[in-house]
Design a protein around this motif. Structure first.
Motif, PDB file in Angstrom:
ATOM      1  N   GLY A   1      11.678  15.596  -8.501  1.00  0.00           N
ATOM      2  CA  GLY A   1      10.940  16.031 -10.020  1.00  0.00           C
ATOM      3  C   GLY A   1      11.321  15.112 -11.033  1.00  0.00           C
ATOM      4  N   VAL A   2      12.042  14.072 -10.826  1.00  0.00           N
ATOM      5  CA  VAL A   2      12.447  12.926 -11.699  1.00  0.00           C
ATOM      6  C   VAL A   2      11.968  11.591 -11.208  1.00  0.00           C
ATOM      7  N   ASP A   3      12.042  10.427 -11.863  1.00  0.00           N
ATOM      8  CA  ASP A   3      11.771   9.275 -11.309  1.00  0.00           C
ATOM      9  C   ASP A   3      13.202   8.663 -10.928  1.00  0.00           C
ATOM     10  N   TYR A   4      13.737   9.299  -9.975  1.00  0.00           N
ATOM     11  CA  TYR A   4      14.911   8.851  -9.368  1.00  0.00           C
ATOM     12  C   TYR A   4      14.984   7.621  -8.662  1.00  0.00           C
ATOM     13  N   VAL A   5      14.186   7.391  -7.759  1.00  0.00           N
ATOM     14  CA  VAL A   5      14.322   6.150  -6.748  1.00  0.00           C
ATOM     15  C   VAL A   5      13.685   4.993  -7.829  1.00  0.00           C
ATOM     16  N   SER A   6      12.596   5.296  -8.704  1.00  0.00           N
ATOM     17  CA  SER A   6      12.403   4.274  -9.502  1.00  0.00           C
ATOM     18  C   SER A   6      13.538   3.750 -10.468  1.00  0.00           C
ATOM     19  N   THR A   7      14.222   4.565 -11.009  1.00  0.00           N
ATOM     20  CA  THR A   7      15.304   3.993 -11.893  1.00  0.00           C
ATOM     21  C   THR A   7      16.372   3.661 -11.129  1.00  0.00           C
ATOM     22  N   LEU A   8      16.845   4.000  -9.682  1.00  0.00           N
ATOM     23  CA  LEU A   8      17.842   3.373  -9.117  1.00  0.00           C
ATOM     24  C   LEU A   8      17.295   1.896  -8.847  1.00  0.00           C
TER      25      LEU A   8
ATOM     26  N   ASP B   1       0.645  -1.301   0.141  1.00  0.00           N
ATOM     27  CA  ASP B   1       0.091  -0.096  -0.195  1.00  0.00           C
ATOM     28  C   ASP B   1       1.048   1.224  -0.025  1.00  0.00           C
ATOM     29  N   GLY B   2       0.456   2.316  -0.880  1.00  0.00           N
ATOM     30  CA  GLY B   2       1.079   3.736  -0.683  1.00  0.00           C
ATOM     31  C   GLY B   2       2.332   3.822  -1.268  1.00  0.00           C
ATOM     32  N   ALA B   3       3.008   3.155  -1.793  1.00  0.00           N
ATOM     33  CA  ALA B   3       4.460   3.122  -2.223  1.00  0.00           C
ATOM     34  C   ALA B   3       4.218   3.738  -3.776  1.00  0.00           C
ATOM     35  N   SER B   4       4.939   4.801  -4.038  1.00  0.00           N
ATOM     36  CA  SER B   4       5.049   5.277  -5.274  1.00  0.00           C
ATOM     37  C   SER B   4       6.534   6.184  -5.279  1.00  0.00           C
ATOM     38  N   GLU B   5       6.827   6.601  -6.382  1.00  0.00           N
ATOM     39  CA  GLU B   5       8.124   7.496  -6.602  1.00  0.00           C
ATOM     40  C   GLU B   5       7.980   8.405  -5.516  1.00  0.00           C
ATOM     41  N   LEU B   6       6.856   9.297  -5.569  1.00  0.00           N
ATOM     42  CA  LEU B   6       6.702  10.128  -4.737  1.00  0.00           C
ATOM     43  C   LEU B   6       6.897  10.202  -3.154  1.00  0.00           C
ATOM     44  N   THR B   7       6.022   9.081  -2.763  1.00  0.00           N
ATOM     45  CA  THR B   7       5.801   8.641  -1.361  1.00  0.00           C
ATOM     46  C   THR B   7       7.141   8.080  -0.707  1.00  0.00           C
ATOM     47  N   VAL B   8       7.755   7.413  -1.516  1.00  0.00           N
ATOM     48  CA  VAL B   8       9.114   6.882  -1.074  1.00  0.00           C
ATOM     49  C   VAL B   8      10.146   8.121  -0.830  1.00  0.00           C
ATOM     50  N   GLN B   9      10.211   8.972  -1.983  1.00  0.00           N
ATOM     51  CA  GLN B   9      10.930   9.952  -1.367  1.00  0.00           C
ATOM     52  C   GLN B   9      10.781  10.828  -0.299  1.00  0.00           C
TER      53      GLN B   9
ATOM     54  N   ALA C   1       2.981  14.010   1.290  1.00  0.00           N
ATOM     55  CA  ALA C   1       3.040  13.668  -0.428  1.00  0.00           C
ATOM     56  C   ALA C   1       2.091  12.745  -0.747  1.00  0.00           C
ATOM     57  N   ILE C   2       1.306  13.152  -1.885  1.00  0.00           N
ATOM     58  CA  ILE C   2       0.098  12.700  -2.197  1.00  0.00           C
ATOM     59  C   ILE C   2       0.248  12.274  -3.767  1.00  0.00           C
ATOM     60  N   GLU C   3      -0.072  11.214  -4.223  1.00  0.00           N
ATOM     61  CA  GLU C   3       0.184  10.820  -5.809  1.00  0.00           C
ATOM     62  C   GLU C   3      -1.013   9.981  -5.938  1.00  0.00           C
ATOM     63  N   CYS C   4      -1.702  10.423  -7.260  1.00  0.00           N
ATOM     64  CA  CYS C   4      -2.722   9.953  -7.790  1.00  0.00           C
ATOM     65  C   CYS C   4      -2.583   9.715  -9.135  1.00  0.00           C
ATOM     66  N   ARG C   5      -2.556   8.572  -9.714  1.00  0.00           N
ATOM     67  CA  ARG C   5      -2.076   8.139 -11.111  1.00  0.00           C
ATOM     68  C   ARG C   5      -3.255   8.418 -12.099  1.00  0.00           C
TER      69      ARG C   5
ATOM     70  N   SER D   1      -7.669   4.441   2.561  1.00  0.00           N
ATOM     71  CA  SER D   1      -8.480   4.650   1.005  1.00  0.00           C
ATOM     72  C   SER D   1      -7.815   3.993  -0.124  1.00  0.00           C
ATOM     73  N   GLY D   2      -6.787   3.484   0.120  1.00  0.00           N
ATOM     74  CA  GLY D   2      -6.002   2.833  -0.985  1.00  0.00           C
ATOM     75  C   GLY D   2      -4.899   3.713  -1.645  1.00  0.00           C
ATOM     76  N   LEU D   3      -4.837   4.806  -1.253  1.00  0.00           N
ATOM     77  CA  LEU D   3      -4.122   6.010  -1.915  1.00  0.00           C
ATOM     78  C   LEU D   3      -2.695   5.860  -1.431  1.00  0.00           C
ATOM     79  N   ALA D   4      -1.727   6.573  -2.433  1.00  0.00           N
ATOM     80  CA  ALA D   4      -0.196   6.637  -2.110  1.00  0.00           C
ATOM     81  C   ALA D   4      -0.159   7.892  -1.666  1.00  0.00           C
TER      82      ALA D   4
END
Length: 570
Positions: free
Chosen positions: A54-61, A26-34, A481-485, A531-534
């Motif tokens: 502002g870049v997908d840094y953690v995901s790339t790493l 639950d709730g893991a995304s680029e933004l929330t992990v940063q 931090a909130i992210e909705c895809r 609520s199932g949100l990041a």
């Protein structure tokens, strides 16, 4: 995400790319992990407050680490090991990225409390000229710096204060410059500043856009082949070696590392975490960075964070005796890794061909700054100069509302991962096909990897899909931090906030801020995740990162908090 790594003659290796370190989905995304890992806090030290890169840094790493772990597990299988599953998490990748900053913030004596916004977001590199050009300058020596500012009429004492901050920006992620230095540059056009730099021996580079980067001749090949260049070497070698010792896939392999700063030492550190014996070559008397405060048992914690698993061999490789000893070490090794200045290996007679004579099976690895583009070699290939030239700095500035780029070592860390990844691929090729050789990687290659999706979209004239909601918002206490895809997640956000959010982004963000003012970040984090949100509270104090149960499995606390290996093998 799960993918199977397949290689000839091997059992499939199931690689699991997780969000949080504890495996919860639950709730893991680029933004929330940063946000949760402290990465936003480190970037925000010099940028006016905690904010995303502002870049997908953690995901790339994390994706790079996942592929490296898969290659290493395959090498382990070919050497008699039984690893068939690799786990890597976004949280583990983020923790690795801020390892040296985490060490500095959590050491028992002398810890530095550098919180987001602790320095001016304006009086820091990059610099701005009178005609509005934003640019980076670089030198690894104090003398060109002194000459440059003297030419602009800046007193030596002020220039010295600026040098102390400038020199340590890679280590602290801040660089508070005397306002007089920034003002002096703001009164001059860029062309004149460039002339002063040339006279003083200082390098200068404007912050370029990704559109400008798209015009470079080297880019198509980097996008096509990835951030490495492999040069075949000796072939017909035995395809299997001695079986590994211990429970890690590279146990029993030996790496010789001769590197400074972050990129190369991190690559060696990752090889050690995979089980290799890493022998670090240092100058007689040891690496000067060992003495950088704060210290534990006489050693810098920043230095220890990248080098604690290595043996040390002190050699003067500029002497004939030192080179002979290095060749003897290399003759018994599997990998030789260095990040010397361009041309230095050939000058010392320690290039790939020289070492291949004493050990045809050796993997020769070079972790550089600019890669094959010799036109750029006149500039130091450091993190901040490569950020400027590659378009990464402009991309970060545009998306995170910062002055330009990040003083967090974005590319040094990714470049170290890319270098270690290339070594693992080369080792696998040697095990499978009996072919050694050379693998080159660079910070410029890492920068291209980081922005590859944006670059390809620009080249094809397409727009990348962006999250409908992605931001850091104030609450009654703290940032969230909130992210909705997609639209379904936005619908859930409306329900959780009990507010009919506008479809226009600016108005919607204003509404979200008003709603969040009723509770603190922790209450909202729990509510939105239910609520199932990041969503994640933004961790601004690195000394408290270990308190988050989603991050805790990535860390170990001894004299300071250490980032554990990002991999788990079974």
């Amino acid at each position: 995400m799960v993918f199977d790594f397949l290689a000839p003659g091997l059992d499939p290796i199931a690689t699991h790319l997780l969000g949080w370190a504890d495996g919860r989905p639950d709730g893991a995304s680029e933004l929330t992990v940063q946000a949760a890992s402290g990465l936003m806090a480190v970037h925000g030290r010099a940028s006016g407050g905690a904010r995303p890169l502002g870049v997908d840094y953690v995901s790339t790493l994390a994706a790079s680490l996942a592929l490296q772990g898969s290659c290493a597990a395959a090498v382990g299988q070919l050497r008699g090991g039984g690893h068939r599953r690799v786990d890597v998490s976004l949280a583990g990748a983020a923790s690795l990225a801020i390892g040296q900053y985490l060490a500095d913030a959590t050491v028992s004596e002398g810890a530095e409390r550098l919180l987001p916004g602790c320095t001016s977001p304006h009086d820091r590199p990059p610099f701005t000229s009178a005609d509005g050009v934003v640019f980076e300058m670089e030198t690894l020596d104090a003398e060109p710096w002194r000459r440059f500012w003297s030419g602009l009429g800046i007193p030596g004492e002020l220039a010295g204060k600026g040098w102390s901050a400038f020199l340590l920006r890679y280590a602290k992620a801040v660089s508070p410059m005397p306002a007089e230095l920034m003002e002096a540059l703001s009164r001059l056009p860029y062309a004149l500043i460039a002339e002063y730099c040339a006279e003083a021996g200082l390098s200068i580079c404007p912050l370029r856009s990704l559109s400008e980067r798209l015009q470079d001749d080297d880019l198509p090949l980097l996008l096509e082949q990835g951030p490495w260049h492999f040069t075949p070497g000796s072939s017909g070698l035995a395809t299997t070696g001695l079986g590994g010792r211990g429970d890690l896939p590279l146990s029993g392999l030996k790496v010789i590392e001769s590197c400074r700063r972050i990129q190369g030492p991190l690559a060696g550190h990752l090889m050690a975490l995979l089980g290799a014996e890493v022998i670090r070559i240092e100058l007689p008397g040891g690496d000067p960075l060992r003495g950088m405060p704060p210290l534990v048992d006489g050693c810098s914690v920043r230095f220890d964070a990248l080098n604690r698993h290595k043996e040390v061999c002190e050699l003067d490789i500029k002497s004939a005796r030192g080179r002979t000893e290095l060749l003897e070490l290399a003759s018994q090794a599997d990998v030789f890794l260095h990040n010397w200045a361009p041309g230095k290996a050939a000058e010392l007679n320690l290039d790939h061909t020289d070492l291949a004579r004493v050990n045809p099976a050796l993997i020769y690895a070079y972790a550089g700054g600019w890669g094959d583009d010799c036109r750029l070699h006149a500039m130091p290939g450091t993190d901040f100069m490569v950020q400027a030239h590659s378009g990464v700095a402009r991309q970060i500035a545009r998306r995170s509302a910062s002055a330009g780029g990040s003083l967090f070592t974005v590319l040094d860390v990714l470049g170290g991962v890319v270098a270690a990844q290339g070594i693992s691929v080369a080792l696998l090729k040697r095990c499978l096909y009996g072919e050694a050789g050379r693998v080159d990687s660079s910070l410029l290659g890492a920068a291209t990897l980081l922005c590859s999706a944006e670059l390809q979209a620009l080249r094809d004239g397409k727009a990348l899909a962006q999250p409908l909601v992605a931001g850091v918002y104030p609450t009654a206490a703290g940032l969230l931090a909130i992210e909705c895809r997609d639209s379904e997640e936005v619908k859930r956000l409306r329900y959780a906030l009990d507010y009919p959010l506008d479809t226009e982004p600016v108005l919607r963000d204003e509404q979200i801020v008003r709603c969040l003012a009723s509770h603190d970040m922790w209450a909202w984090q729990d509510h939105l995740r239910e609520s199932g949100l990041a969503a994640s509270a933004v961790r601004e104090d690195l000394s408290a990162v270990h308190e988050d149960e989603r991050i805790t499995p990535c860390l170990r606390t001894e004299a300071y908090t250490q980032a554990k290996s990002p991999w788990s093998f079974t």
